[in-house]
Design an enzyme around this catalytic site. Structure first.
Site, PDB file in Angstrom:
ATOM      1  N   ASN A  54      13.619  13.188  80.858  1.00 59.46           N
ATOM      2  CA  ASN A  54      14.751  13.799  80.158  1.00 59.46           C
ATOM      3  C   ASN A  54      15.372  12.966  79.049  1.00 59.46           C
ATOM      4  O   ASN A  54      15.987  13.526  78.130  1.00 59.46           O
ATOM      5  CB  ASN A  54      15.819  14.134  81.223  1.00 59.46           C
ATOM      6  CG  ASN A  54      17.163  14.423  80.627  1.00 59.46           C
ATOM      7  OD1 ASN A  54      17.400  15.526  80.148  1.00 59.46           O
ATOM      8  ND2 ASN A  54      18.056  13.436  80.624  1.00 59.46           N
TER       9      ASN A  54
ATOM     10  N   TYR B 227      13.767  15.377  64.811  1.00 65.85           N
ATOM     11  CA  TYR B 227      14.091  15.943  66.129  1.00 65.85           C
ATOM     12  C   TYR B 227      13.151  17.108  66.458  1.00 65.85           C
ATOM     13  O   TYR B 227      12.530  17.138  67.526  1.00 65.85           O
ATOM     14  CB  TYR B 227      15.554  16.394  66.164  1.00 65.85           C
ATOM     15  CG  TYR B 227      16.031  16.710  67.567  1.00 65.85           C
ATOM     16  CD1 TYR B 227      16.277  15.682  68.485  1.00 65.85           C
ATOM     17  CD2 TYR B 227      16.222  18.017  67.992  1.00 65.85           C
ATOM     18  CE1 TYR B 227      16.696  15.959  69.782  1.00 65.85           C
ATOM     19  CE2 TYR B 227      16.640  18.297  69.286  1.00 65.85           C
ATOM     20  CZ  TYR B 227      16.877  17.267  70.177  1.00 65.85           C
ATOM     21  OH  TYR B 227      17.285  17.536  71.467  1.00 65.85           O
TER      22      TYR B 227
HETATM   23  N1  LIG Z   1      22.799  18.378  74.578  1.00 65.49           N
HETATM   24  C1  LIG Z   1      22.084  19.270  73.941  1.00 65.49           C
HETATM   25  O1  LIG Z   1      22.622  20.182  73.288  1.00 65.49           O
HETATM   26  C2  LIG Z   1      20.586  19.236  74.016  1.00 65.49           C
HETATM   27  C3  LIG Z   1      19.876  20.331  73.536  1.00 65.49           C
HETATM   28  C4  LIG Z   1      18.494  20.322  73.593  1.00 65.49           C
HETATM   29  C5  LIG Z   1      17.835  19.236  74.166  1.00 65.49           C
HETATM   30  N2  LIG Z   1      18.559  18.185  74.608  1.00 65.49           N
HETATM   31  C6  LIG Z   1      17.798  17.066  75.174  1.00 65.49           C
HETATM   32  O2  LIG Z   1      18.259  16.810  76.471  1.00 65.49           O
HETATM   33  C7  LIG Z   1      18.084  15.422  76.777  1.00 65.49           C
HETATM   34  C8  LIG Z   1      19.393  14.831  77.270  1.00 65.49           C
HETATM   35  O3  LIG Z   1      20.358  14.991  76.239  1.00 65.49           O
HETATM   36  P1  LIG Z   1      21.920  14.855  76.521  1.00 65.49           P
HETATM   37  O4  LIG Z   1      22.582  15.807  75.626  1.00 65.49           O
HETATM   38  O5  LIG Z   1      22.192  14.894  77.981  1.00 65.49           O
HETATM   39  O6  LIG Z   1      22.140  13.384  75.945  1.00 65.49           O
HETATM   40  P2  LIG Z   1      23.154  12.224  76.388  1.00 65.49           P
HETATM   41  O7  LIG Z   1      23.236  11.297  75.231  1.00 65.49           O
HETATM   42  O8  LIG Z   1      24.395  12.797  76.951  1.00 65.49           O
HETATM   43  O9  LIG Z   1      22.349  11.518  77.556  1.00 65.49           O
HETATM   44  C9  LIG Z   1      21.124  10.875  77.290  1.00 65.49           C
HETATM   45  C10 LIG Z   1      20.925   9.754  78.318  1.00 65.49           C
HETATM   46  O10 LIG Z   1      19.685   9.118  77.997  1.00 65.49           O
HETATM   47  C11 LIG Z   1      19.881   7.715  77.980  1.00 65.49           C
HETATM   48  N3  LIG Z   1      18.938   7.088  77.067  1.00 65.49           N
HETATM   49  C12 LIG Z   1      18.929   7.158  75.704  1.00 65.49           C
HETATM   50  N4  LIG Z   1      17.925   6.425  75.221  1.00 65.49           N
HETATM   51  C13 LIG Z   1      17.286   5.885  76.300  1.00 65.49           C
HETATM   52  C14 LIG Z   1      16.177   5.022  76.448  1.00 65.49           C
HETATM   53  N5  LIG Z   1      15.516   4.542  75.392  1.00 65.49           N
HETATM   54  N6  LIG Z   1      15.779   4.683  77.694  1.00 65.49           N
HETATM   55  C15 LIG Z   1      16.439   5.138  78.787  1.00 65.49           C
HETATM   56  N7  LIG Z   1      17.523   5.956  78.695  1.00 65.49           N
HETATM   57  C16 LIG Z   1      17.924   6.315  77.480  1.00 65.49           C
HETATM   58  C17 LIG Z   1      21.328   7.510  77.516  1.00 65.49           C
HETATM   59  O11 LIG Z   1      21.831   6.236  77.887  1.00 65.49           O
HETATM   60  C18 LIG Z   1      22.018   8.672  78.223  1.00 65.49           C
HETATM   61  O12 LIG Z   1      22.469   8.315  79.519  1.00 65.49           O
HETATM   62  C19 LIG Z   1      17.540  14.772  75.507  1.00 65.49           C
HETATM   63  O13 LIG Z   1      16.137  14.697  75.584  1.00 65.49           O
HETATM   64  C20 LIG Z   1      17.967  15.756  74.428  1.00 65.49           C
HETATM   65  O14 LIG Z   1      17.141  15.693  73.287  1.00 65.49           O
HETATM   66  C21 LIG Z   1      19.918  18.151  74.554  1.00 65.49           C
END
Ligand SMILES: NC(=O)c1ccc[n+]([C@@H]2O[C@H](COP(=O)([O-])OP(=O)(O)OC[C@H]3O[C@@H](n4cnc5c(N)ncnc54)[C@H](O)[C@@H]3O)[C@@H](O)[C@H]2O)c1
Length: 270
Positions: free
Chosen positions: A107, A172
């Site tokens: 994730n 992205y």
């Molecule tokens: N929030 C949205 O609207 C959305 C939409 C589509 C997809 N996503 C995807 O969902 C996933 C989670 O997103 P989110 O919104 O919860 O983000 P977020 O920033 O709230 O959480 C991401 C987590 O990943 C960790 N992280 C970042 N880089 C890292 C690394 N190199 N190694 C280990 N951990 C790492 C961060 O510390 C954080 O705890 C991502 O892949 C994002 O692209 C999010």
């Protein structure tokens, strides 16, 4: 209902068969969708290894999980998903703690939203490494254990942007689209080992990542809600329900697919 009405009905938790006592590894488990995934699986009786680069976020997440779901065992491993050696060590730790690895929730990811001509080589490499290469690194590390067991489930977090396209989101969209392709290839290759591989494609979801973009003036949440047919952003818990379904005993014939949960965004041509 207004476009950003926070009192709008959202979702109800369901109970999913086949999750009880499973061992689940969640990358990016310290925050946002990853934390919601962890909570959803813990609610259904799973045990967890969280992997995150942010040790404090993970410690806070562990505290919340232990308070809400005392029956679930939660372990944490601080690592970047881009570091092959650290990821191998994280999976070895999961195996040592729990004896097996049943589910990988792949994730962790970062947002990059910038005109293509302005993206620096370092920013491009970071997007590719965190959003794409790391998904392979973690899948490979998990599959080495799952192949021994001849069973396992991998769920990659792509995005609705993995199946649609936009200006100023080249890094992205293309890294998330690559995750969809990787999901399908691995599903075909590892089916003979009893491993199912699917992807989820969240639409705009209320997480710290989205809050940060909103604060920086890079996302207009009201405009996004208005363009979404269901007139709101998604909740992290809604993404967890989708992943739970895909990991559950109700989805045993599903592999190599992406399931988008976006309130109708990608269907909307307007
Ligand atoms: N929030 C949205 O609207 C959305 C939409 C589509 C997809 N996503 C995807 O969902 C996933 C989670 O997103 P989110 O919104 O919860 O983000 P977020 O920033 O709230 O959480 C991401 C987590 O990943 C960790 N992280 C970042 N880089 C890292 C690394 N190199 N190694 C280990 N951990 C790492 C961060 O510390 C954080 O705890 C991502 O892949 C994002 O692209 C999010």
């Amino acid at each position: 209902m207004s476009h950003s009405d926070s009192s709008a009905p959202v979702f109800q938790h369901s109970a999913y068969a086949g999750i009880q006592d499973k061992v689940v590894v969640v990358t990016g488990g310290g925050s946002g969708i990853g934390l919601a995934l962890a909570k959803g699986f813990a609610r259904n009786g799973a045990h967890l290894l969280l992997i995150d680069i942010n040790a404090q976020a993970m410690a806070d997440a562990k505290g919340e999980l232990q308070q809400e779901f005392p029956e679930s065992r939660v372990e944490c491993f601080e690592a970047s998903v881009t570091d092959e050696d650290a990821i191998d060590a994280a999976f070895a730790h999961a195996k040592a703690c729990f004896g097996r690895i049943d589910v990988l929730l792949n994730n962790a990811g970062v947002s990059i939203n910038k005109p293509s001509l302005d993206i620096t080589p370092a920013e491009w490499r970071r997007a590719v490494e965190i959003n794409f290469s790391s998904v392979f690194i973690c899948a490979q590390a998990a599959a080495r254990h799952m192949i021994e067991q001849q069973a396992g489930v991998i769920i990659n977090t792509s995005s609705m942007w993995g199946v649609s396209h936009s200006a100023e989101r080249t890094a992205y969209c293309s890294t998330k689209a690559a995750v969809v392709s990787m999901t399908k290839c691995l599903a075909v290759e590892w089916a003979r080992h009893g491993i199912r591989v699917n992807a989820i494609g969240p639409g705009y979801t209320r997480t710290p990542l989205v809050d940060e973009l909103q604060r920086a003036g890079r996302l207009d949440v009201d405009a996004l809600s208005k363009r979404t047919p269901l007139h709101r952003l998604g909740e992290p818990g809604e993404m967890a329900e989708l992943a739970l379904f895909l990991a559950s005993g109700s989805a045993t014939f599903i592999t190599g697919q992406i399931y988008v949960s976006d309130g109708g965004w990608t269907a909307n041509g307007f």
